[in-house]
Design a protein around this motif. Structure first.
Motif, short mmCIF file in Angstrom:
data_model
loop_
_atom_site.label_atom_id
_atom_site.label_comp_id
_atom_site.label_asym_id
_atom_site.label_seq_id
_atom_site.Cartn_x
_atom_site.Cartn_y
_atom_site.Cartn_z
N SER A 252 0.77 -1.17 -0.05
CA SER A 252 -0.30 0.07 -0.22
C SER A 252 0.75 1.31 0.03
CB SER A 252 -1.06 0.10 1.22
OG SER A 252 -0.02 0.28 2.45
N GLY A 253 1.96 1.45 0.60
CA GLY A 253 2.97 2.59 0.73
C GLY A 253 2.35 3.45 1.93
N HIS A 254 1.17 2.92 2.61
CA HIS A 254 0.69 3.79 3.82
C HIS A 254 0.49 5.36 3.19
CE1 HIS A 254 1.50 0.62 6.81
NE2 HIS A 254 2.13 0.31 5.88
N ILE A 255 -0.13 5.48 2.21
CA ILE A 255 -0.20 6.85 1.92
C ILE A 255 -1.74 7.24 2.44
CG2 ILE A 255 -0.62 8.55 0.05
CD1 ILE A 255 0.94 6.56 -1.81
N ARG A 256 -1.58 7.99 3.61
CA ARG A 256 -2.74 8.70 4.26
C ARG A 256 -4.00 9.31 3.23
NH1 ARG A 256 -2.21 11.56 10.08
NH2 ARG A 256 -1.75 9.37 10.84
N GLY A 257 -5.19 8.80 3.57
CA GLY A 257 -6.07 9.26 2.68
C GLY A 257 -6.29 8.81 1.25
N GLU A 258 -5.24 7.66 1.04
CA GLU A 258 -5.44 7.25 -0.38
C GLU A 258 -5.14 5.70 -0.44
OE1 GLU A 258 -2.53 9.09 -3.18
OE2 GLU A 258 -2.73 10.90 -2.29
N THR A 259 -4.16 5.34 0.16
CA THR A 259 -4.08 3.64 0.20
C THR A 259 -3.94 3.02 1.50
OG1 THR A 259 -1.39 3.98 0.16
CG2 THR A 259 -2.43 4.13 -1.93
N ASN A 260 -4.48 4.01 2.35
CA ASN A 260 -4.84 3.36 3.77
C ASN A 260 -6.04 2.56 3.85
OD1 ASN A 260 -2.30 3.57 5.05
ND2 ASN A 260 -2.87 5.46 6.30
N THR A 261 -6.06 1.39 4.45
CA THR A 261 -7.32 0.51 4.76
C THR A 261 -7.60 0.77 6.34
OG1 THR A 261 -5.89 -1.34 5.09
CG2 THR A 261 -7.06 -1.16 3.05
N LEU A 262 -8.59 0.53 6.81
CA LEU A 262 -9.03 0.40 8.28
C LEU A 262 -7.73 0.11 9.23
CD1 LEU A 262 -12.77 0.35 8.58
CD2 LEU A 262 -11.36 2.31 8.75
N PRO A 263 -7.25 -1.26 9.06
CA PRO A 263 -6.18 -1.76 9.80
C PRO A 263 -5.00 -1.06 9.79
CG PRO A 263 -7.35 -3.70 8.58
CD PRO A 263 -8.10 -2.22 8.05
N LEU A 264 -4.72 -0.43 8.56
CA LEU A 264 -3.30 0.35 8.35
C LEU A 264 -3.63 1.68 8.95
CD1 LEU A 264 -2.43 -0.26 4.85
CD2 LEU A 264 -1.80 -1.46 6.64
N HIS A 265 -4.81 2.28 9.03
CA HIS A 265 -5.06 3.38 9.60
C HIS A 265 -5.00 3.32 11.05
CE1 HIS A 265 -6.56 7.81 9.90
NE2 HIS A 265 -7.56 7.45 10.52
N VAL A 266 -5.57 2.35 11.62
CA VAL A 266 -5.26 1.98 13.24
C VAL A 266 -3.78 2.03 13.52
CG1 VAL A 266 -5.84 0.40 14.96
CG2 VAL A 266 -7.52 0.93 13.15
N GLU A 267 -3.36 1.40 12.80
CA GLU A 267 -1.76 1.35 13.12
C GLU A 267 -1.03 2.71 12.96
OE1 GLU A 267 2.35 -0.88 11.64
OE2 GLU A 267 1.11 0.19 10.31
N ILE A 268 -1.36 3.61 11.93
CA ILE A 268 -0.83 4.80 12.05
C ILE A 268 -1.21 5.71 13.21
CG2 ILE A 268 -1.05 7.08 10.69
CD1 ILE A 268 -0.72 5.50 8.18
N LEU A 269 -2.57 5.71 13.55
CA LEU A 269 -3.02 6.55 14.56
C LEU A 269 -2.17 5.95 15.84
CD1 LEU A 269 -6.67 6.85 13.76
CD2 LEU A 269 -5.02 8.72 13.58
#
Length: 286
Positions: free
Chosen positions: A233-250
């Motif tokens: 995904s690349g962890h691009i916020r607002g573009e390629t983040n799914t819910l599990p990835l967004h939880v990790e970033i937060l």
């Protein structure tokens, strides 16, 4: 002699009662142990998620859910599931049909490949697609030349999710279709039915609850997948983040209340999945 029959018959009753009592005690010991393990491993962590999500109040919880990045992650998660689940359903039905209804060379190889994602780490699955479609991968230069983005874009997330979820429908249907045999399909052929009509009128009614059960499991894994999607995904916020990835970033940014609030969305989706799974299980037994 007549009076000896009840006497002989009564001898094993005491040991049987003792065995019954011991069996009953063992049953409750096992039930209690299982309940404690489930409480410790599942119920307690879920309670912590809900408690932490609401720890700073309802307003903070709602703000975290309504954050544009969280909504974007939710939309992407649902979009990926909406694409991958139907594709895996088609593949699963076709694979189960081929494995159970036909004899051909390489059948065991096909079954092994279906089971492969269960044995391979999702991270390895994501890495495979990076090595194949990444900028330095096999097709990377050609994709860059034609301005086609797969890695760090939606297509890569879909491919990675397809990889980790495609066994679920097939693995649910193969044992079910093997147990049912081919008698009904053969009878339909003798009556003049062919191809898709046999599947629609004969096979599908017999496997519909197992099929729905597999779809629910596939959907749950698609929405909750982390490892493979994280790699591509690349962890691009607002573009390629799914819910599990967004939880990790937060969580990594120490926004604990927000991370648990978003995690509660995944929990809600999981609970809906469990309710559907239980309903399909009950329907399949009737």
């Amino acid at each position: 002699m007549a009076g000896s029959v009840p006497l002989a018959a009564s001898k094993p009753t005491a040991p049987r009662r003792q065995v019954g009592k011991r069996g009953g005690a063992m049953k409750w010991v096992l039930i209690t142990a299982a309940a404690l393990v489930l409480l410790w491993l599942i119920v307690l962590p879920l309670a912590v998620v809900l408690t932490e999500a609401l720890k700073k109040g309802w307003d903070v919880y709602v703000a975290a859910i309504r954050d544009p990045d969280a909504l974007s992650a939710l939309r992407l998660t649902l979009l990926v599931a909406l694409i991958t689940v139907p594709l895996n359903t088609i593949f699963g039905v076709a694979a189960a049909w081929a494995v159970t209804k036909f004899k051909f060379r390489g059948k065991q190889v096909l079954v092994t490949l279906i089971d492969l994602p269960f044995a391979v780490s999702p991270v390895i699955g994501g890495l495979i697609y990076v090595l194949v479609y990444g900028s330095h991968g096999w097709f990377g230069p050609w994709l860059d030349e034609h301005q086609i983005s797969i890695i760090f874009a939606l297509p890569g997330i879909i491919l990675a999710t397809l990889f980790v979820t495609f066994p679920f429908v097939a693995r649910e249907l193969i044992p079910l279709m093997e147990d049912q045999g081919q008698q009904e399909e053969e009878a339909a052929v003798t009556l003049g039915a062919r191809g898709f009509r046999i599947f629609w009128k004969v096979t599908l009614p017999n496997i519909k609850w197992g099929l729905l059960y597999g779809i629910v499991l596939c959907n749950a894994r698609a929405m909750g997948e982390f490892g493979a999607v994280s790699v591509v995904s690349g962890h691009i916020r607002g573009e390629t983040n799914t819910l599990p990835l967004h939880v990790e970033i937060l969580y990594n940014e120490y926004q604990f209340a927000a991370s648990f609030a978003v995690a509660s969305l995944l929990l809600l989706l999981a609970l809906v999945t469990l309710l559907l799974k239980g309903w399909f299980t009950r329907q399949s037994r009737h």
